[in-house]
Motif scaffolding. Structure first.
Motif, mmCIF file in Angstrom:
data_model
loop_
_atom_site.group_PDB
_atom_site.id
_atom_site.type_symbol
_atom_site.label_atom_id
_atom_site.label_comp_id
_atom_site.label_asym_id
_atom_site.label_seq_id
_atom_site.Cartn_x
_atom_site.Cartn_y
_atom_site.Cartn_z
ATOM 1 N N TRP A 333 0.837 -1.204 0.000
ATOM 2 C CA TRP A 333 0.000 0.000 0.000
ATOM 3 C C TRP A 333 0.875 1.258 0.000
ATOM 4 N N SER A 334 1.897 1.264 0.824
ATOM 5 C CA SER A 334 2.818 2.412 0.856
ATOM 6 C C SER A 334 3.578 2.540 -0.455
ATOM 7 N N ARG A 335 3.968 1.421 -1.027
ATOM 8 C CA ARG A 335 4.703 1.425 -2.293
ATOM 9 C C ARG A 335 3.858 2.030 -3.415
ATOM 10 N N VAL A 336 2.594 1.637 -3.497
ATOM 11 C CA VAL A 336 1.720 2.162 -4.550
ATOM 12 C C VAL A 336 1.558 3.672 -4.415
ATOM 13 N N ASN A 337 1.281 4.127 -3.202
ATOM 14 C CA ASN A 337 1.134 5.564 -2.977
ATOM 15 C C ASN A 337 2.420 6.325 -3.305
ATOM 16 N N ASN A 338 3.558 5.726 -2.997
ATOM 17 C CA ASN A 338 4.830 6.366 -3.276
ATOM 18 C C ASN A 338 5.052 6.520 -4.784
ATOM 19 N N TYR A 339 4.639 5.522 -5.559
ATOM 20 C CA TYR A 339 4.808 5.610 -7.007
ATOM 21 C C TYR A 339 3.952 6.727 -7.605
ATOM 22 N N PHE A 363 -6.518 0.722 1.279
ATOM 23 C CA PHE A 363 -7.158 0.979 -0.009
ATOM 24 C C PHE A 363 -6.397 2.032 -0.804
ATOM 25 N N VAL A 364 -6.381 1.844 -2.117
ATOM 26 C CA VAL A 364 -5.928 2.858 -3.060
ATOM 27 C C VAL A 364 -7.030 3.004 -4.100
ATOM 28 N N ALA A 365 -7.522 4.198 -4.263
ATOM 29 C CA ALA A 365 -8.586 4.430 -5.242
ATOM 30 C C ALA A 365 -8.038 4.285 -6.657
ATOM 31 N N ARG A 380 8.064 2.468 -16.371
ATOM 32 C CA ARG A 380 9.081 1.426 -16.538
ATOM 33 C C ARG A 380 9.115 0.424 -15.399
ATOM 34 N N GLU A 381 8.611 0.793 -14.228
ATOM 35 C CA GLU A 381 8.699 -0.077 -13.061
ATOM 36 C C GLU A 381 7.322 -0.595 -12.670
ATOM 37 N N GLU A 382 7.288 -1.836 -12.200
ATOM 38 C CA GLU A 382 6.014 -2.448 -11.828
ATOM 39 C C GLU A 382 5.503 -1.848 -10.520
ATOM 40 N N VAL A 383 4.284 -1.331 -10.550
ATOM 41 C CA VAL A 383 3.666 -0.717 -9.375
ATOM 42 C C VAL A 383 2.879 -1.743 -8.573
ATOM 43 N N PHE A 384 2.147 -2.607 -9.259
ATOM 44 C CA PHE A 384 1.317 -3.646 -8.647
ATOM 45 C C PHE A 384 0.209 -3.032 -7.796
ATOM 46 N N GLY A 385 -0.513 -2.129 -8.420
ATOM 47 C CA GLY A 385 -1.638 -1.467 -7.776
ATOM 48 C C GLY A 385 -2.511 -0.830 -8.840
ATOM 49 N N PRO A 386 -3.638 -0.226 -8.453
ATOM 50 C CA PRO A 386 -4.609 0.308 -9.420
ATOM 51 C C PRO A 386 -4.212 1.670 -9.976
ATOM 52 N N VAL A 387 -3.066 1.712 -10.663
ATOM 53 C CA VAL A 387 -2.514 2.967 -11.184
ATOM 54 C C VAL A 387 -2.278 2.810 -12.680
ATOM 55 N N LEU A 388 -2.952 3.636 -13.471
ATOM 56 C CA LEU A 388 -2.879 3.565 -14.927
ATOM 57 C C LEU A 388 -2.093 4.750 -15.468
ATOM 58 N N SER A 389 -1.083 4.477 -16.285
ATOM 59 C CA SER A 389 -0.300 5.513 -16.946
ATOM 60 C C SER A 389 -0.698 5.558 -18.415
ATOM 61 N N VAL A 390 -1.094 6.737 -18.895
ATOM 62 C CA VAL A 390 -1.571 6.887 -20.268
ATOM 63 C C VAL A 390 -0.504 7.584 -21.105
#
Length: 489
Positions: A333-339, A363-365, A380-390
């Protein structure tokens, strides 16, 4: 420890008392709910020893391939009966949506039926040898004791991908689930005794990577390691295996490109994008986290994706109405938010999400970032969370170049109505799986694995059983002629 559920390992067909315990945390409540055995080298040695004995002698070693197949079919039937209960345990343990856990468990018996059917189709062949008077043939034989090491995101599904073919081939196994999600695996393995598998064929150890995990990988009697997990863990296992010349199957990380051309059916594409990144809270190795969109439809598509994802229901993963569950661990959870913070610092623009909701649980929205280029860390790096880069592109050549400009190559998505482009994409895209006008579909019949840093080997399909077999060549001279003992024949 009142109120906690105790789970135990199975070795040689019996539950064993642990030397120590550690707690499993429910990611929805962020409180302990279960106790898991904390094993070390001694417990690993006992489990590998049991698996080694079962492989070398006794009922399993003497079982015909057809009987092995029947055991796998019997296990499949028991698994189908217990699917609901096992799904509930997995949901509690790692926060996976119950609706998805149930879908996976209901489908999972097909792996054991498919490979059970292949168990007695393993064949050697006669060789047209060039030595007069000699007979030559090959045998296909199991490797021995396999170490199956699992991640926390879909432990039972990814365990089945390993167990079904390795057992069909005649191997035995020691399973090491993630310390973050061990409970469902320990409950799952109880079914093997009920299905009639001989003691020692399927064994488990649990604990921390530098204790149980390291001891298992380094054990002299492990013949092969099958691992699904992060890149760092895969590299460490590969290095340890290389030192002992052990074969490996590694399914590692991904940074999969989901490519949308202007001619695509955009209604389907939007649904596919959301399914590819926000389902399972983005905690899938094939997550379509890099969205490549042709410029003429870029703005409209981003708007539609945000509109579909914004009202997604976050909440209790055991509630069938929930659409996005929690992240499985606090560290992740902390890793996803940090990314997300890193991406914004690099110049990405936040369209949706970007902050943890004000509620209990990890939770991460659903988060959408635009203004991303392929050189940013978020791309370039795997986030492994609900984060989409367009990332926008102009033409087909640029799209395929951007998709391939990644250290990973696990999967890719291609959305187009141009059939010729479909075949060009199939040829040019560097990914182990390519979905066209679809995303995140898997089958026990279809090989799965990665290019580049996404891993080695394949799971599922007939290729999977080959990974757990070795070839022996037998040459026979019926007349026992040795004309010159000092010269090769």
């Amino acid at each position: 420890m009142s109120g906690l559920v105790d789970f135990r390992n199975i070795v040689a067909g019996r539950t064993v008392e642990p030397r120590d315990w550690f707690e499993s945390i429910d990611p929805y409540t962020t409180t302990p709910w279960a106790r898991i055995p904390r094993d070390g080298a001694e417990q690993v040695d006992a489990a590998v020893g049991a698996a080694s004995i079962a492989f070398r002698k006794g009922e399993w070693a003497e079982l015909t391939p057809s009987k092995r197949g029947l055991l796998l079919h019997r296990f499949a039937d028991l698994l189908a009966e217990r699917a609901g209960a096992l799904a509930a345990i997995e949901t509690r343990d790692n926060g996976k949506l119950l609706v998805e856990a149930r879908a996976q468990l209901r489908y999972m018996p097909e792996w054991f039926r498919y490979f059970g059917g292949l168990a007695d189709k393993i064949e050697g062949r006669m060789l047209p040898i060039d030595k007069p008077g000699m007979v030559a043939f090959t045998r296909r034989e199991p490797l021995g004791v396999v170490a199956a090491i699992l991640p926390w995101n879909s432990p039972l599904q990814l365990l089945s991908w390993k167990l079904a073919p390795l057992l069909a081939a005649g191997n035995t196994v020691v399973i090491k689930p993630s310390e973050h999600a061990s409970a469902s695996t320990l409950a799952f393995v109880e079914l093997f005794e009920a299905a009639g598998f001989p003691p020692g064929v399927v064994n488990t150890v649990t604990g921390l990577p530098d204790e149980a995990g390291a001891a298992l990988v380094a054990h002299k009697d492990i013949a092969k390691i099958a691992f699904t997990g992060g890149e760092a863990g895969g590299i460490a296992i590969y290095q340890a295996a290389a030192a002992a010349l052990k074969p490996v199957t590694l399914e590692l990380g991904g940074k999969s490109a989901n490519i949308i051309f202007a001619d695509a059916n955009l209604d389907s594409a939007v649904n596919g994008v959301v399914a590819g990144i926000f389902a399972a809270a983005g905690q899938t190795c094939v997550a379509g986290s890099r969205l490549l969109v042709q410029r003429p439809v870029h703005d409209a598509l981003v708007e539609r994706i945000a509109a579909l994802a914004a009202p997604a229901r976050l909440g209790d993963p055991s509630d069938l109405a929930t659409q996005v569950g929690p992240i499985a661990t606090e560290a992740q959870w902390s890793r996803v938010n940090n990314y997300v913070d890193i991406a914004r610092a690099e110049g990405a623009e936040l369209v949706l999400g970007g902050a943890s909701p004000d509620r209990a649980g990890w939770f991460v929205a659903p988060t959408v970032l635009t203004g991303v280029n392929n050189g940013m860390r978020i791309a370039r790096e795997e986030v492994f969370g609900p984060v989409l880069s367009v990332i926008p592109f102009d033409d087909e050549e640029e799209a395929f170049e951007l998709a391939n400009d990644s250290p990973y190559g696990l999967a890719a998505g291609l959305w187009t109505t141009d059939m010729a482009r479909t075949f060009r994409g199939a040829e040019r895209l560097q990914a182990g799986t390519l979905w066209v006008n679809s995303y995140r579909a898997v089958s026990y019949m279809a090989p799965f694995g990665g290019y580049k840093r996404s891993g080695l080997g394949r799971e599922n399909g007939q290729e999977a059983i080959e990974a757990y077999l070795q070839t022996k060549t037998v040459l026979i001279d019926p007349d026992a002629r040795v004309a010159n003992p000092f010269s090769i024949r």
